[in-house]
Design a protein around this motif. Structure first.
Motif, PDB file in Angstrom:
ATOM      1  N   LYS A 153       0.883  -1.161   0.000  1.00 53.02           N
ATOM      2  CA  LYS A 153       0.000   0.000   0.000  1.00 53.02           C
ATOM      3  C   LYS A 153       0.914   1.201   0.000  1.00 53.02           C
ATOM      4  CE  LYS A 153      -4.380  -0.746   2.362  1.00 53.02           C
ATOM      5  NZ  LYS A 153      -5.099  -0.484   3.625  1.00 53.02           N
ATOM      6  N   GLN A 158       1.182  -4.318   2.713  1.00 49.65           N
ATOM      7  CA  GLN A 158      -0.218  -4.052   3.061  1.00 49.65           C
ATOM      8  C   GLN A 158      -0.522  -4.353   4.522  1.00 49.65           C
ATOM      9  OE1 GLN A 158      -3.335  -5.392   0.422  1.00 49.65           O
ATOM     10  NE2 GLN A 158      -2.162  -4.816  -1.385  1.00 49.65           N
ATOM     11  N   ASP A 174      -1.018   0.401   7.940  1.00 45.99           N
ATOM     12  CA  ASP A 174      -1.699   1.164   8.995  1.00 45.99           C
ATOM     13  C   ASP A 174      -0.762   1.450  10.164  1.00 45.99           C
ATOM     14  OD1 ASP A 174      -4.003   1.233   7.483  1.00 45.99           O
ATOM     15  OD2 ASP A 174      -4.945  -0.463   8.519  1.00 45.99           O
ATOM     16  N   GLU A 175       0.104   0.513  10.474  1.00 47.19           N
ATOM     17  CA  GLU A 175       1.101   0.697  11.540  1.00 47.19           C
ATOM     18  C   GLU A 175       2.111   1.788  11.156  1.00 47.19           C
ATOM     19  OE1 GLU A 175       4.945  -1.815  13.209  1.00 47.19           O
ATOM     20  OE2 GLU A 175       3.340  -2.892  12.185  1.00 47.19           O
ATOM     21  N   LEU A 197       1.606   4.289   8.903  1.00 47.28           N
ATOM     22  CA  LEU A 197       1.010   5.554   8.480  1.00 47.28           C
ATOM     23  C   LEU A 197       1.381   6.731   9.392  1.00 47.28           C
ATOM     24  CD1 LEU A 197      -0.648   6.976   6.340  1.00 47.28           C
ATOM     25  CD2 LEU A 197      -2.717   6.338   7.613  1.00 47.28           C
TER      26      LEU A 197
END
Length: 130
Positions: A88, A109, A113-114, A116
């Motif tokens: 991502k 991916q 989130d970790e 970001l």
């Protein structure tokens, strides 16, 4: 970007490109021109010419170096030397004085989130000087 276990599975890059046709375009005008659904579809099509499974999963207006910018979050598979990695990426674009600035940060991916918040800190420190 290396995590506490030494895994370098994330990175950020900057691309700067001069284009005389945008010399007199303001960042605000640039963002207005690319934030339409039509632009998003064209950008995805262009990306897919290089990365066949690239999919824009989120896009909106933002800021880069305290000026109007546009971001996209894209998922895709990167292939290199017999390896495939589901990634991502966060891509932020703005323009100034005929230069296009693109900052891209990417991670696997399952780690995006970790990572970001780190990407947000990195991009918040990006400065475009005159």
């Amino acid at each position: 970007v290396v995590n506490e276990y030494g895994s370098g599975d994330s990175d950020c890059s900057v691309n700067v490109h001069f284009d005389a046709s945008i010399k007199n375009v303001s960042p605000k005008e640039f963002v207005a021109s690319i934030s339409s659904k039509i632009y998003g579809e064209k950008m995805q099509e262009k990306m897919r010419s290089v990365i066949p499974d690239a999919t824009v999963i989120k896009s909106d207006k933002t800021f880069l170096s305290n000026q109007d910018a546009f971001y996209m979050i894209i998922k895709s598979t990167f292939r290199s030397f017999e390896t495939e990695v589901s990634m991502k990426m966060l891509q932020i674009q703005t323009i100034k004085n005929g230069y296009s600035y693109t900052v891209t940060c990417r991670a696997r991916q399952d780690r995006f989130d970790e990572m970001l918040p780190f990407f947000q800190v990195i991009t918040s420190g990006f400065l475009i000087k005159d």
